[in-house]
Design a protein around this motif. Structure first.
Motif, mmCIF file in Angstrom:
data_model
loop_
_atom_site.group_PDB
_atom_site.id
_atom_site.type_symbol
_atom_site.label_atom_id
_atom_site.label_comp_id
_atom_site.label_asym_id
_atom_site.label_seq_id
_atom_site.Cartn_x
_atom_site.Cartn_y
_atom_site.Cartn_z
ATOM 1 N N THR A 1 0.855 -1.185 0.000
ATOM 2 C CA THR A 1 0.000 0.000 0.000
ATOM 3 C C THR A 1 0.890 1.233 0.000
ATOM 4 O O THR A 1 2.011 1.203 0.523
ATOM 5 N N THR A 2 0.396 2.320 -0.591
ATOM 6 C CA THR A 2 1.136 3.582 -0.652
ATOM 7 C C THR A 2 1.865 3.859 0.662
ATOM 8 O O THR A 2 1.283 3.764 1.748
ATOM 9 N N ASN A 3 3.147 4.207 0.555
ATOM 10 C CA ASN A 3 4.029 4.587 1.666
ATOM 11 C C ASN A 3 4.497 3.424 2.534
ATOM 12 O O ASN A 3 5.237 3.644 3.492
ATOM 13 N N ASN A 4 4.104 2.185 2.199
ATOM 14 C CA ASN A 4 4.665 1.039 2.931
ATOM 15 C C ASN A 4 6.183 0.994 2.782
ATOM 16 O O ASN A 4 6.729 1.344 1.729
ATOM 17 N N ASN A 5 6.850 0.545 3.827
ATOM 18 C CA ASN A 5 8.279 0.223 3.769
ATOM 19 C C ASN A 5 8.414 -1.270 3.460
ATOM 20 O O ASN A 5 7.833 -2.103 4.158
ATOM 21 N N ILE A 6 9.157 -1.585 2.407
ATOM 22 C CA ILE A 6 9.308 -2.976 1.976
ATOM 23 C C ILE A 6 10.742 -3.423 2.261
ATOM 24 O O ILE A 6 11.702 -2.777 1.820
ATOM 25 N N VAL A 7 10.875 -4.498 3.014
ATOM 26 C CA VAL A 7 12.189 -5.031 3.397
ATOM 27 C C VAL A 7 12.269 -6.467 2.883
ATOM 28 O O VAL A 7 11.495 -7.327 3.310
ATOM 29 N N ILE A 8 13.191 -6.710 1.946
ATOM 30 C CA ILE A 8 13.281 -8.021 1.303
ATOM 31 C C ILE A 8 14.710 -8.547 1.452
ATOM 32 O O ILE A 8 15.644 -7.979 0.881
#
Length: 553
Positions: free
Chosen positions: A63-70
């Motif tokens: 979702t907009t502005n989520n922080n994604i850590v992969i």
């Protein structure tokens, strides 16, 4: 924890969990294991690149502005990177995942990407940016949903489906790379896949998607292939276009859509036909021999009634495709995360401060095929360009501005060297992409969306600006250029970093049809760009250098 409330939710669909810290945008955590595996999508067993055992890879639902850590574990026998096509990485080209910004992840090692889908919505893809790995898989969908408080210009669909279409080779990525390294072209692909599969049409195919009668569904259609534009259509159903590469569109209805390499469209489809199976169809465009793939959409009340073997026809010629492009319009009344700079809907009133014309060329100098832009065929040095710049050793790695804003009057061959253009921070720039060849081009720009204001046959001249759409051109990150034609895009270079401008046709990218835009903030401030991440691996000439003083506010 000092009053901070942590909420954890498990999300098993893609090996992720979500953590929300009060006062900060939510985090999505993923662990991805990249491995080889055997698949047979065209009936021939072949080596593929899998993510957590999946081909295609997991779908990222954000979702907009989520922080994604992969956290990506490279279990291949070659260095590996993933790039997140269309994600703008505001102030953060460190996460772009291309060889101009990142050292590749060595075999047996891991690297954790951390980026925010800041002020974005829409349909995107990720894929490998190293070698010819994209030809073996490792790609998947990445969707950014609007926040609940932001109205979307259509009712919530019954379900949201990702459709990854692309041409496919049965030869391994190492064999295809050998072809290119030896100076050969890839040649024609062996088939087309839809979500990694092809329906056999024998009545025993499992459905890719199901629809309840009377309900409306969203399909996000992306071309993840290597070479060919594809036409996409659904038997007996029309498609209402609602979003394209991060922008809500005027909601025109189409029988079929040309999806060029690297492009994504979102459409609404209503289950308003008789209860049975229907084929979705993806077929190659602008090729002598048309390759076609089908997949089944099943009505839940269909009782096993088979799809008609008569497939809807594809359009012919590229004039049709050009005319379709001209029908695409930005939805100016929709509320959404807007591309920066805010208020740029009035882009037509901004004065152009620089015009850059880029002409693609093919050369067989020395008997080896190379592709270039304005006579320069880009090569990735052992030290990523961004690292060389950050550590103040750019002069040891590459030269700036080896091409001019105008191509040479006559391009006879190509020079093989890194191709980096200096961009003035926050300048509003016009880029002309001119294609003198007989084959279609597809270009992508990392770190930005741009206004696709025109595509026309022939050569560009300043008088052609009279034909630009200066009101509601779609803001997007990929654009096609038809044979013997040109395209014009407008954008503000307001996102500091090192950003890749590349062909999405991967043999061209691999053989040099790409360059980098160096966008430096003059004040070295955290307001404009983040510092190098602590976990960023170093390689090349910067490996043992002391870290430069960090940027400050």
């Amino acid at each position: 924890m000092g009053g901070v409330i942590l909420m954890l939710f498990l999300c098993f669909s893609a090996g992720a969990f979500i953590s929300e810290v009060r006062g900060e945008d939510p985090y999505l955590f993923f662990t991805w294991n990249v491995t080889y595996g055997t698949i047979s999508p065209l009936g021939v067993p072949q080596q593929a690149i899998l993510i957590n055992g999946q081909f295609p890879g997991p779908n990222i639902n954000s979702t907009t502005n989520n922080n994604i850590v992969i956290n990506v574990f490279n279990n291949l026998d070659e260095p590996f990177l993933l790039t997140w096509s269309g994600i703008q990485h505001r102030k953060n080209s460190w996460q772009d995942g291309v060889l101009g910004t990142n050292c590749p992840i060595p075999p047996g090692k891991n690297y954790t990407y951390h980026f925010q889908v800041k002020d974005q919505i829409g349909s995107y893809i990720y894929y490998p940016s190293t070698a010819m790995h994209r030809a073996a898989g490792g790609f998947g969908g990445l969707r950014v949903n609007s926040r609940l408080l932001i109205p979307v210009p259509y009712s919530d669909p019954e379900a949201d489906y990702t459709v990854l279409i692309g041409d496919w080779y049965t030869k391994s990525h190492t064999m295809l790379k050998k072809f290119l390294d030896s100076g050969r072209s890839l040649g024609r692909p062996d088939g087309v896949l839809i979500n990694g599969k092809v329906a056999k049409g024998n009545g025993k195919d499992k459905p890719l998607f199901t629809m309840k009668p009377g309900k409306t569904y969203k399909y996000r259609i992306c071309n993840v292939g290597l070479k060919n534009s594809l036409n996409f259509r659904i038997q007996g159903h029309r498609m209402k276009l609602v979003e394209m590469e991060g922008s809500h569109t005027v909601q025109n209805v189409y029988e079929s859509l040309d999806v060029h390499v690297g492009q994504c469209f979102a459409v609404l489809v209503t289950a308003d036909q008789g209860p049975k199976d229907y084929f979705m169809v993806a077929s190659t465009r602008f090729t002598k021999n048309v390759l076609t793939a089908t997949g089944i959409i099943r009505y839940t009340n269909g009782k096993g009634a088979a799809a008609s073997p008569k497939l809807p026809p594809a359009p012919v010629g590229w004039a049709w495709s050009l005319n379709q492009f001209r029908t695409f319009r930005w939805n100016l009344t929709a509320s959404a995360a807007r591309p920066n700079p805010q208020g740029s809907y009035h882009y037509g009133a901004i004065n152009i401060t620089r015009t850059i014309k880029l002409v693609n060329t093919a050369s067989r100098a020395g008997g080896k095929l190379r592709y270039g832009i304005n006579g320069v065929s880009h090569i990735n040095p052992p030290t990523p360009l961004k690292l060389a710049e950050y550590y103040n050793v750019a002069n040891k790695v590459f030269k700036y501005d080896v091409i001019g804003d105008e191509p040479p009057a006559k391009i006879t061959g190509v020079t093989v060297q890194p191709n980096v253009l200096n961009m003035t921070f926050r300048n509003f720039v016009e880029i002309i992409l001119e294609n003198h060849e007989k084959s279609i081009q597809s270009y992508h720009l990392d770190g930005y969306s741009f206004f696709a204001v025109a595509i026309e046959p022939g050569r560009w001249t300043p008088e052609k600006r009279r034909n630009y759409n200066l009101l509601d051109a779609v803001s997007r990150h990929t654009i096609q250029v038809f044979p013997k034609s040109w395209a014009a895009i407008l954008l503000t270079f307001d996102n500091a970093g090192m950003w890749n401008i590349r062909s999405e046709i991967w043999e061209r990218t691999y053989l040099g049809q790409q360059l980098y835009a160096s966008v430096a903030s003059p004040v070295r401030s955290l307001r404009d760009e983040y510092n190098i991440p602590d976990n960023a691996p170093l390689c090349g000439v910067v490996t043992n250098l002391p870290k430069p003083p960090p940027y400050t506010i």
